[in-house]
Design a protein around this motif. Structure first.
Motif, PDB file in Angstrom:
ATOM      1  N   ASN A  88       0.863  -1.174   0.000  1.00 12.83           N
ATOM      2  CA  ASN A  88       0.000   0.000   0.000  1.00 12.83           C
ATOM      3  C   ASN A  88       0.901   1.226   0.000  1.00 12.83           C
ATOM      4  OD1 ASN A  88      -2.144   1.722   0.147  1.00 12.83           O
ATOM      5  ND2 ASN A  88      -2.803   1.116   2.205  1.00 12.83           N
ATOM      6  N   HIS A  89       0.614   2.148  -0.941  1.00 14.33           N
ATOM      7  CA  HIS A  89       1.459   3.337  -1.112  1.00 14.33           C
ATOM      8  C   HIS A  89       0.572   4.577  -1.112  1.00 14.33           C
ATOM      9  CE1 HIS A  89       4.173   6.204  -3.129  1.00 14.33           C
ATOM     10  NE2 HIS A  89       5.153   5.452  -2.623  1.00 14.33           N
ATOM     11  N   PRO A  90       1.085   5.689  -0.531  1.00 16.73           N
ATOM     12  CA  PRO A  90       0.254   6.898  -0.480  1.00 16.73           C
ATOM     13  C   PRO A  90      -0.183   7.387  -1.847  1.00 16.73           C
ATOM     14  CG  PRO A  90       2.125   7.109   0.994  1.00 16.73           C
ATOM     15  CD  PRO A  90       2.338   5.862   0.200  1.00 16.73           C
ATOM     16  N   LEU A  91       0.662   7.236  -2.864  1.00 13.90           N
ATOM     17  CA  LEU A  91       0.313   7.709  -4.200  1.00 13.90           C
ATOM     18  C   LEU A  91      -0.302   6.592  -5.059  1.00 13.90           C
ATOM     19  CD1 LEU A  91       3.458   9.905  -4.992  1.00 13.90           C
ATOM     20  CD2 LEU A  91       1.287  10.585  -3.957  1.00 13.90           C
ATOM     21  N   ALA A  92       0.302   5.389  -5.016  1.00 12.19           N
ATOM     22  CA  ALA A  92      -0.176   4.282  -5.856  1.00 12.19           C
ATOM     23  C   ALA A  92      -1.358   3.549  -5.232  1.00 12.19           C
ATOM     24  CB  ALA A  92       0.960   3.294  -6.115  1.00 12.19           C
ATOM     25  N   GLY A  93      -1.624   3.794  -3.950  1.00 16.41           N
ATOM     26  CA  GLY A  93      -2.699   3.081  -3.273  1.00 16.41           C
ATOM     27  C   GLY A  93      -2.306   1.620  -3.069  1.00 16.41           C
ATOM     28  N   ARG A  94      -3.273   0.744  -3.005  1.00 18.39           N
ATOM     29  CA  ARG A  94      -2.978  -0.690  -2.885  1.00 18.39           C
ATOM     30  C   ARG A  94      -2.507  -1.203  -4.244  1.00 18.39           C
ATOM     31  NH1 ARG A  94      -7.974  -0.259   0.020  1.00 18.39           N
ATOM     32  NH2 ARG A  94      -7.647  -0.500   2.272  1.00 18.39           N
ATOM     33  N   TYR A  95      -1.423  -2.016  -4.222  1.00 19.37           N
ATOM     34  CA  TYR A  95      -0.846  -2.449  -5.497  1.00 19.37           C
ATOM     35  C   TYR A  95      -0.294  -3.862  -5.380  1.00 19.37           C
ATOM     36  CZ  TYR A  95       3.727  -1.575  -3.391  1.00 19.37           C
ATOM     37  OH  TYR A  95       4.836  -1.619  -2.563  1.00 19.37           O
ATOM     38  N   ILE A  96      -0.026  -4.477  -6.549  1.00 19.18           N
ATOM     39  CA  ILE A  96       0.542  -5.828  -6.663  1.00 19.18           C
ATOM     40  C   ILE A  96       1.597  -5.808  -7.753  1.00 19.18           C
ATOM     41  CG2 ILE A  96       0.063  -8.248  -7.281  1.00 19.18           C
ATOM     42  CD1 ILE A  96      -2.752  -7.909  -6.239  1.00 19.18           C
ATOM     43  N   VAL A  97       2.690  -6.561  -7.543  1.00 17.37           N
ATOM     44  CA  VAL A  97       3.730  -6.749  -8.552  1.00 17.37           C
ATOM     45  C   VAL A  97       3.907  -8.251  -8.764  1.00 17.37           C
ATOM     46  CG1 VAL A  97       6.132  -6.352  -9.188  1.00 17.37           C
ATOM     47  CG2 VAL A  97       4.890  -4.627  -7.840  1.00 17.37           C
ATOM     48  N   ILE A  98       3.871  -8.692 -10.048  1.00 15.29           N
ATOM     49  CA  ILE A  98       4.018 -10.110 -10.390  1.00 15.29           C
ATOM     50  C   ILE A  98       5.197 -10.279 -11.355  1.00 15.29           C
ATOM     51  CG2 ILE A  98       2.930 -12.127 -11.482  1.00 15.29           C
ATOM     52  CD1 ILE A  98       0.227 -11.051 -10.663  1.00 15.29           C
ATOM     53  N   ARG A  99       6.054 -11.269 -11.051  1.00 13.12           N
ATOM     54  CA  ARG A  99       7.130 -11.631 -11.970  1.00 13.12           C
ATOM     55  C   ARG A  99       6.674 -12.871 -12.739  1.00 13.12           C
ATOM     56  NH1 ARG A  99      12.465 -10.708 -12.516  1.00 13.12           N
ATOM     57  NH2 ARG A  99      12.488  -9.476 -10.581  1.00 13.12           N
ATOM     58  N   HIS A 100       6.671 -12.758 -14.069  1.00 10.75           N
ATOM     59  CA  HIS A 100       6.174 -13.826 -14.921  1.00 10.75           C
ATOM     60  C   HIS A 100       7.307 -14.741 -15.372  1.00 10.75           C
ATOM     61  CE1 HIS A 100       2.148 -12.046 -15.066  1.00 10.75           C
ATOM     62  NE2 HIS A 100       2.771 -10.857 -15.159  1.00 10.75           N
ATOM     63  N   ASP A 101       6.921 -15.919 -15.847  1.00 13.61           N
ATOM     64  CA  ASP A 101       7.902 -16.942 -16.181  1.00 13.61           C
ATOM     65  C   ASP A 101       8.808 -16.532 -17.341  1.00 13.61           C
ATOM     66  OD1 ASP A 101       6.707 -18.391 -14.198  1.00 13.61           O
ATOM     67  OD2 ASP A 101       5.530 -19.668 -15.548  1.00 13.61           O
ATOM     68  N   ASN A 102       8.347 -15.672 -18.227  1.00  8.01           N
ATOM     69  CA  ASN A 102       9.163 -15.265 -19.377  1.00  8.01           C
ATOM     70  C   ASN A 102      10.085 -14.079 -19.053  1.00  8.01           C
ATOM     71  OD1 ASN A 102       7.228 -13.314 -19.121  1.00  8.01           O
ATOM     72  ND2 ASN A 102       6.767 -13.146 -21.307  1.00  8.01           N
ATOM     73  N   GLY A 103      10.094 -13.637 -17.797  1.00 13.19           N
ATOM     74  CA  GLY A 103      10.973 -12.536 -17.405  1.00 13.19           C
ATOM     75  C   GLY A 103      10.273 -11.201 -17.315  1.00 13.19           C
ATOM     76  N   TYR A 104       9.057 -11.077 -17.840  1.00 16.05           N
ATOM     77  CA  TYR A 104       8.337  -9.805 -17.756  1.00 16.05           C
ATOM     78  C   TYR A 104       7.808  -9.612 -16.326  1.00 16.05           C
ATOM     79  CZ  TYR A 104       8.175  -9.377 -22.880  1.00 16.05           C
ATOM     80  OH  TYR A 104       8.497  -9.237 -24.211  1.00 16.05           O
ATOM     81  N   LYS A 105       7.548  -8.333 -15.994  1.00 12.20           N
ATOM     82  CA  LYS A 105       6.877  -7.986 -14.750  1.00 12.20           C
ATOM     83  C   LYS A 105       5.638  -7.176 -15.075  1.00 12.20           C
ATOM     84  CE  LYS A 105      10.646  -7.714 -11.306  1.00 12.20           C
ATOM     85  NZ  LYS A 105      11.328  -6.783 -10.364  1.00 12.20           N
ATOM     86  N   THR A 106       4.629  -7.294 -14.211  1.00 14.03           N
ATOM     87  CA  THR A 106       3.428  -6.465 -14.362  1.00 14.03           C
ATOM     88  C   THR A 106       3.105  -5.832 -13.010  1.00 14.03           C
ATOM     89  OG1 THR A 106       2.042  -8.414 -13.959  1.00 14.03           O
ATOM     90  CG2 THR A 106       2.423  -7.802 -16.246  1.00 14.03           C
ATOM     91  N   ARG A 107       2.564  -4.583 -13.068  1.00 15.58           N
ATOM     92  CA  ARG A 107       2.177  -3.881 -11.845  1.00 15.58           C
ATOM     93  C   ARG A 107       0.726  -3.408 -11.977  1.00 15.58           C
ATOM     94  NH1 ARG A 107       6.260   0.290  -9.256  1.00 15.58           N
ATOM     95  NH2 ARG A 107       5.616   1.606 -11.023  1.00 15.58           N
ATOM     96  N   TYR A 108       0.022  -3.439 -10.831  1.00 16.59           N
ATOM     97  CA  TYR A 108      -1.404  -3.095 -10.800  1.00 16.59           C
ATOM     98  C   TYR A 108      -1.593  -2.118  -9.641  1.00 16.59           C
ATOM     99  CZ  TYR A 108      -1.091  -7.633 -13.122  1.00 16.59           C
ATOM    100  OH  TYR A 108      -0.705  -8.669 -13.935  1.00 16.59           O
ATOM    101  N   LEU A 109      -2.050  -0.896  -9.936  1.00  4.12           N
ATOM    102  CA  LEU A 109      -2.137   0.161  -8.933  1.00  4.12           C
ATOM    103  C   LEU A 109      -3.595   0.598  -8.702  1.00  4.12           C
ATOM    104  CD1 LEU A 109       0.863   0.198  -9.887  1.00  4.12           C
ATOM    105  CD2 LEU A 109       0.826   2.685  -9.587  1.00  4.12           C
ATOM    106  N   HIS A 110      -3.804   1.294  -7.581  1.00  2.00           N
ATOM    107  CA  HIS A 110      -5.099   1.872  -7.182  1.00  2.00           C
ATOM    108  C   HIS A 110      -6.171   0.791  -6.952  1.00  2.00           C
ATOM    109  CE1 HIS A 110      -3.242   5.648  -8.259  1.00  2.00           C
ATOM    110  NE2 HIS A 110      -3.124   5.277  -9.552  1.00  2.00           N
ATOM    111  N   LEU A 111      -5.765  -0.379  -6.456  1.00  2.00           N
ATOM    112  CA  LEU A 111      -6.689  -1.488  -6.235  1.00  2.00           C
ATOM    113  C   LEU A 111      -7.539  -1.255  -4.993  1.00  2.00           C
ATOM    114  CD1 LEU A 111      -4.189  -4.422  -6.877  1.00  2.00           C
ATOM    115  CD2 LEU A 111      -5.812  -3.426  -8.515  1.00  2.00           C
ATOM    116  N   SER A 112      -8.714  -1.834  -4.988  1.00  2.00           N
ATOM    117  CA  SER A 112      -9.558  -1.776  -3.787  1.00  2.00           C
ATOM    118  C   SER A 112      -9.288  -2.965  -2.872  1.00  2.00           C
ATOM    119  CB  SER A 112     -11.040  -1.751  -4.173  1.00  2.00           C
ATOM    120  OG  SER A 112     -11.402  -2.945  -4.845  1.00  2.00           O
TER     121      SER A 112
END
Length: 583
Positions: free
Chosen positions: A462-486
């Motif tokens: 949880n971040h003051p600017l990004a709100g609740r968030y998640i970071v996932i590392r995928h099997d092919n080396g990519y990463k994804t981020r999801y911000l402002h979640l409830s």
């Protein structure tokens, strides 16, 4: 009697003459015998012996005797009492002489003369013999001959009177009584038979039965529990706390129904509540002194496969509904095709489609539709897809995967892009130039967010600017981020698969409205998620391809050659849930 006979019609005379003959003969013989018995003083009555034929059984007179006109006349009279006998069937030989009164008088005079001449006081013995007429004639040995007709009548009457036609020696010998009846018991029947006027109630255990209640206007659970279910206010409130979904007891609509059982005192024993035709709850207890236990109900349906076919004429959704698909089935079909087919640009009037849908049938309703196979033949695209039972993903008949190894969007459906990836974007709040290193999708709070590919959750925070968030590392080396979640639905270190729900969208942190901020990072650098090259999809090969084609062959055959609108296959689904529907 003769006057009566003369006064009857001729037809009745013909029928009654044999009977009158028999009665007269027997009556005359009885009179003579009675008179002779009265002449004897203090002497035992003698038995009149009737000699029988040689083939007669001991104790049972033989009925196999030559039939005389008198006997035939008696049979004819008996037949006339059962059925109509036409006069044409009567023969002249059935007329007999009825002058038996004179014959009886002559017989009595003859018997008296015989006794006086012989000095014998014993009665005469009757013998059988063949006579040429119906009159009895005396013979020299002191006996009297009977003609065949009279002898036959005497044997029949005596046999019937003695019950010898239906009785046997064994039956007579076995007739007895094994129990003595006391005088007290006999007195019970002095005033007639005993009639029971009162029913004695049997002591049978109480068995509760299911009753159904239909919700009416103004009904509330609290009031109904007290007046109809035998629950106090505290019991009703405690029961509400036990039910996982309180709405099933508090948000009733007129016409809703539920089932219940009461004990013999009217207290609630069991309550069965259904949220829909498939899911519900069973609340029960053994007695009023025990606590309620709550179990889930999940009714098992019958899996049915049905084939639909149609032609696009305007909107694809309306065309599919016109082909017979329900709204849920249309949504499932569109979700499958949208990864390859753009319904706004690629569909044309006249395009044809066929879809094989499997649904669970419960109470006539189709639930949980699942597309098994679909084909689309259009002006701009031809596409055939089949679901693989092994991984539940769709492939072409040749094993090419419909699902990419990395999905472009982390959600299902279509949502408007409210802010694109832009390194020179002016910040909407501060007004300064602030790069926007992600893509914003405007969507309602609570929208499901899914993983675009397989991977491992690297961070949940949880971040003051990004709100609740998640970071996932995928099997092919990519990463994804999801911000402002409830609400994040995964935890750090958890393994996720493509399409698995990981969070719900929201409006937390510094945000101007409900949306999802989505980023893709390649080599730890943010890139445009809508333009970056994503990993190629994975196709089936070798034994996996052969197994897939073998398992999907029936579905492909039904899709290509089945009759639209027909049920292709029906199979009973296994029972699921914690409680059976008939519990």
């Amino acid at each position: 009697m003769m006057r009566i006979l003369h006064s009857l019609p001729r037809t009745h005379k013909l029928l009654l003459l044999p009977v009158a003959t028999m009665v007269t003969v027997l009556g005359a013989h009885k009179i003579a015998t009675t008179y002779e018995d009265m002449q004897r003083d203090n002497q035992p009555l003698d038995t009149v012996l009737v000699p029988l034929e040689d083939n007669a059984t001991p104790g049972l007179p033989s009925l196999e005797l030559p039939r005389s006109p008198v006997a035939s006349a008696i049979d004819r009279a008996l037949d006339a009492t059962r059925n109509h006998v036409p006069i044409s069937q009567l023969q002249a030989q059935e007329f007999v002489d009825v002058d038996f009164i004179d014959s009886a008088a002559e017989y009595a005079s003859f018997e008296a003369n015989m006794r006086s001449s012989t000095g014998n006081s014993q009665p005469l013995i009757l013998k059988t013999g063949v006579a040429s007429s119906t009159e009895a004639a005396p013979i020299s040995d002191g006996s009297l001959d009977l003609d065949d007709g009279a002898r036959h009548v005497a044997i029949v009457i005596g046999t019937v009177a003695g019950g010898m036609l239906e009785s046997t020696a064994n039956q007579v010998a076995e007739a007895t009584s094994y129990e003595d009846v006391s005088d007290d018991e006999l007195e019970l029947f002095d005033e007639g038979p005993i009639v029971l006027t009162e029913e004695i109630a049997a002591d049978t255990p109480y068995v509760p039965t299911w009753q159904t209640y239909r919700v009416q206007q103004g009904d509330t659970f609290a009031a109904l529990a007290e007046h109809s279910l035998g629950l106090g206010y505290r019991e009703a409130m405690a029961l509400l706390d036990q039910v996982p979904d309180k709405n099933i007891l508090t948000r009733w609509r007129i016409g809703d129904t539920f089932e219940y059982q009461l004990d013999e005192d009217g207290h609630l024993l069991a309550l069965r509540l259904m949220e829909n035709v498939r899911d519900g709850y069973l609340i029960e207890r053994d007695s009023i002194d025990s606590d309620f236990e709550v179990a889930s109900i999940e009714r098992a349906g019958e899996a049915s496969q049905r084939l639909y076919a149609g032609t696009v004429s305007g909107s694809f959704t309306r065309s599919a509904q016109a082909a017979g698909l329900s709204s849920a089935e249309v949504s499932e079909m569109a979700r499958v095709l949208e990864k390859k087919l753009d319904f706004r640009r690629d569909t044309r009037r006249g395009d044809e489609f066929r879809v094989l849908v499997e649904s669970d049938i419960i109470d006539g309703q189709r639930l949980d539709p699942r597309v098994l196979a679909v084909s689309y033949e259009g002006e701009r695209m031809d596409l055939t897809l089949v679901r693989n039972p092994e991984d539940n993903h769709f492939y072409s008949p040749d094993g090419e995967s419909l699902d990419p190894a990395f999905d472009r969007y982390p959600f299902s459906g279509h949502y408007r892009i409210s802010s694109n990836f832009n390194l020179n974007r002016r910040h909407p709040i501060t007004g300064r130039t602030s790069p926007h290193k992600g893509t914003d999708f405007a969507m309602p709070i609570g929208t499901s967010v899914v993983a675009p590919a397989n991977g491992t959750v690297e961070m949940v925070g949880n971040h003051p600017l990004a709100g609740r968030y998640i970071v996932i590392r995928h099997d092919n080396g990519y990463k994804t981020r999801y911000l402002h979640l409830s609400q994040p639905l995964v935890s750090t270190g958890e393994r996720v698969t493509m399409g698995e729900q990981i969070a719900r969208s929201g409006n937390t942190g510094r945000s101007t409205g409900p949306h999802l901020h989505y980023e893709i990072m390649v080599n730890n650098n943010q890139v445009d998620a809508m333009r970056v090259a994503l990993p190629e999809n994975r196709s089936l090969q070798g034994t996996a391809l052969a197994s897939f084609q073998e398992e999907t062959a029936p579905a492909m055959a039904a899709l290509m050659s089945g009759e639209p609108g027909s049920v292709v296959a029906v199979a009973s689904a296994p029972a699921e849930g914690n409680a059976d529907e008939d519990s």
